[in-house]
Write an enzyme that holds these catalytic residues in place. Structure first.
Site, short mmCIF file in Angstrom:
data_model
loop_
_atom_site.label_atom_id
_atom_site.label_comp_id
_atom_site.label_asym_id
_atom_site.label_seq_id
_atom_site.Cartn_x
_atom_site.Cartn_y
_atom_site.Cartn_z
N CYS A 1 1.99 28.98 -16.46
CA CYS A 1 1.61 29.48 -17.79
C CYS A 1 1.16 28.32 -18.67
O CYS A 1 1.78 28.01 -19.70
CB CYS A 1 2.77 30.24 -18.42
N GLU A 2 0.09 27.68 -18.27
CA GLU A 2 -0.51 26.57 -18.98
C GLU A 2 -2.02 26.65 -18.79
O GLU A 2 -2.49 26.73 -17.64
CB GLU A 2 -0.03 25.21 -18.44
N ARG B 1 -1.47 15.89 -10.79
CA ARG B 1 -2.42 14.81 -11.05
C ARG B 1 -3.64 15.24 -11.87
O ARG B 1 -4.08 14.51 -12.77
CB ARG B 1 -2.85 14.14 -9.75
N TYR C 1 -4.09 13.05 -15.29
CA TYR C 1 -5.20 12.12 -15.54
C TYR C 1 -6.51 12.55 -14.90
O TYR C 1 -7.26 11.74 -14.35
CB TYR C 1 -4.85 10.69 -15.13
N PRO D 1 0.83 -1.21 0.00
CA PRO D 1 0.00 0.00 0.00
C PRO D 1 0.86 1.26 0.00
O PRO D 1 1.89 1.32 0.66
CB PRO D 1 -0.79 -0.12 1.31
#
Length: 443
Positions: free
Chosen positions: A361-362, A330, A334, A291
C-alpha cells in the site's frame, strides 16, 4: 531480458536457470521466490581469486556478506577460498553457525556495539576494521579485559568521489564512515592505534562506493592511500602491511550498464599498487578486497506471479505482482533499474510496454517502469533478473507480507537454502499483554 550465467530458454519456451525450469520452481516453491544460480556464484568467486593469484601479490578476497548473507552462501565462500566481511552480530552469527573459519572473518561497521566487539573477540575473528576513535579505544579496552591482542585496519575516507548514486557513494569527505585523510584524523588514528597495547595495526581500509564501472576511482584511491602510507612511515615510523581497497565493482542490471570483466578491475588495481609502492620505495603490502554485489548480484532472479492489471488509456498500463518493495526495496530506495521477462512465455515476442507494480500500500511500490513484455495475463510468471544482491538481505515484512524462500539451483537440482516464512512466523514474536487478552463470555 539479458540472460545471465546458466540462464536459457528451454524447449517449452520457459526460462531455465541452473538446469531448472523456473515455471516448475514457481509451482513447487511458490512466489515470490529468489532463485540463485550457484554455478554463476562460484564462477564469480573464482574470477576474483584467480585474477589476484595471477597478479603475484599476496591477497585476500573477502565476500561482503551484507549483499546476501545466508549459511549456504557462507559455505560457498569458504569452499571457494574466500574470506568473509561481516557488519553485525547477526552476520557474524550466521557465518559461525555455517562453520566459517573465524580467523578469515573481518568485522566492519561504523557503530559496533560493545556486545558485538565481545562476541567477535570471543570467536577469534581475523581482523576488525575500525571506523572511529570511540571504537578504537573501546576495542582496545575490551581486548585488554579479555587479555587478548587483536588485529585491526583503520577505515579511511580518501576523498574520492565515485561516479555512482549518492546513497551508495562512501569514499567522499562528507561521509558517516571512517577517518578522514584531509582533516588529519586518519593520521591521528594511526598514531593512537600504534600506541594501544591490545591492538595490532595492519594497515588501512577504504571503500569508494558501489556499482562502479571504471578503474579510475580505484587507481586514484590507491594513489591517495600510498601517499598517506608514505607520510605515516616518515612521521610516525609506522609501516602498513595490508591495504584493503574495499569493493564496489559494478554489474549489469540493464543494457545501459557496462561493467568491466573482473580481471580488468584487478589488473588495474594491482598494477597501480606495484607502480605506486615501487615509486616510493615502500614494501608491497598484502592486498585485500571485498566484492559482494559482483559475486551474487547477477546470479539472482526473483519469480513473481502476475495478479491484477490496470490500463489507463493514453497514460500507462500497470501490471501487479505478488511481491514488491518488501522483497526488493532498491527501486524505492534509489531508483534502481531492472529487466524482466515472462518466465512461462520467454520465447514470445514483446507486444506492450507496462510498468510492474508491487502489492504494498505505497504508490512508490514500483519494481520496473515502462518495460516491454508479451501481453501479460493473470497467472503468468514474471522473472526479474539480477536480484541476488541487496534484495533478500533488505527484505521486510511491511504490510505483514511473508519474506520469500530462497533456492539454489545447479545441474538440474534445486535446494531450499531459506524456507518461506509462514503466517505463524509473522506473529511468533508478538506478545499480547494479559490486560488486553479477550475475555470469554459466560453463557
Amino acid at each position: 531480458m539479458y540472460l545471465h550465467g546458466t540462464s536459457t530458454i528451454n524447449s517449452k519456451g520457459h526460462l531455465e536457470i541452473g538446469g531448472c525450469d523456473t515455471v516448475e520452481l514457481a509451482e513447487q516453491y511458490g512466489t515470490p521466490l529468489y532463485v540463485m544460480d550457484e554455478a554463476l556464484i562460484r564462477q564469480r568467486c573464482k574470477e576474483f581469486v584467480d585474477a589476484f593469484r595471477k597478479s603475484g601479490l599476496p591477497f585476500q578476497v573477502a565476500y561482503a556478506s551484507k549483499a546476501f548473507c545466508v549459511m549456504a552462501m557462507c559455505r560457498i565462500a569458504e569452499e571457494e577460498g574466500m574470506s568473509l566481511d561481516v557488519v553485525s552480530d547477526g552476520e557474524l552469527y550466521t557465518a559461525l553457525q555455517a562453520g566459517f573459519p573465524p580467523e578469515r572473518i573481518h568485522f566492519h561497521g561504523n557503530n559496533k556495539t560493545p556486545q558485538e566487539l565481545e562476541m567477535a573477540l570471543d570467536a577469534g575473528i581475523g581482523c576488525f576494521v575500525v571506523d572511529n576513535f570511540i571504537e578504537l579505544h573501546m576495542l582496545n579496552a575490551i581486548a585488554g579485559e579479555k587479555r587478548k591482542k587483536t588485529k585491526v585496519l583503520l577505515r579511511i575516507t580518501p576523498g574520492v568521489d565515485a561516479h555512482t548514486h549518492e546513497y551508495i557513494s562512501t569514499g567522499q569527505t562528507d561521509s558517516k564512515f571512517g577517518f578522514d585523510l584531509a582533516n588529519g584524523s586518519a593520521k591521528q588514528a594511526v598514531s593512537e592505534a600504534s600506541e594501544l597495547p591490545h591492538l595490532e595495526l595492519l594497515g588501512t581500509h577504504s571503500h569508494i562506493g558501489s556499482q562502479i564501472f571504471e578503474v579510475g576511482g580505484f587507481q586514484l584511491a590507491v594513489e591517495k592511500v600510498i601517499g598517506f602510507a608514505v607520510s605515516v612511515r616518515a612521521e610516525l615510523g609506522v609501516t602498513f602491511s595490508v591495504l584493503n581497497l574495499g569493493g564496489g565493482f559494478g554489474i549489469r542490471y540493464t543494457e545501459s550498464d557496462t561493467p568491466l570483466p573482473v580481471a580488468e578491475y584487478v589488473a588495474a588495481i594491482t598494477s597501480t599498487v606495484r607502480e605506486q609502492f615501487a615509486k616510493h620505495g615502500y614494501p608491497l603490502p598484502e592486498i585485500w578486497t571485498e566484492p559482494g554485489r559482483s559475486i551474487v548480484g547477477d546470479a539472482g532472479t526473483t519469480l513473481y506471479t502476475i495478479g491484477t492489471y490496470k490500463d489507463i488509456p493514453g497514460v500507462r498500463k500497470y501490471v501487479a505482482v505478488d511481491g514488491g518493495m518488501t522483497d526488493n526495496p532498491r527501486p524505492a530506495l534509489y531508483q534502481a533499474q531492472y529487466e524482466a521477462m515472462l518466465a512461462n512465455r520467454a520465447a514470445e515476442p514483446e507486444e506492450e510496454v507496462v510498468s510492474i507494480a508491487g502489492k504494498c500500500c505505497e504508490s512508490g511500490d514500483m519494481l520496473i517502469w515502462d518495460t516491454k513484455l508479451p501481453k501479460a495475463s493473470t497467472g503468468d510468471v514474471l522473472a526479474v533478473a539480477c536480484t541476488g544482491a541487496y534484495n533478500y538481505s533488505m527484505a521486510s515484512n511491511y504490510n505483514r507480507l511473508r519474506r520469500p524462500a530462497v533456492v539454489f539451483v545447479k545441474d538440474g537440482a534445486a535446494d531450499v537454502v531459506v524456507e518461506r516464512e509462514t503466517l505463524g512466523d509473522l506473529v511468533h514474536k508478538d506478545v499480547v499483554p494479559e490486560r488486553m487478552k479477550p475475555v470469554s463470555k459466560a453463557r
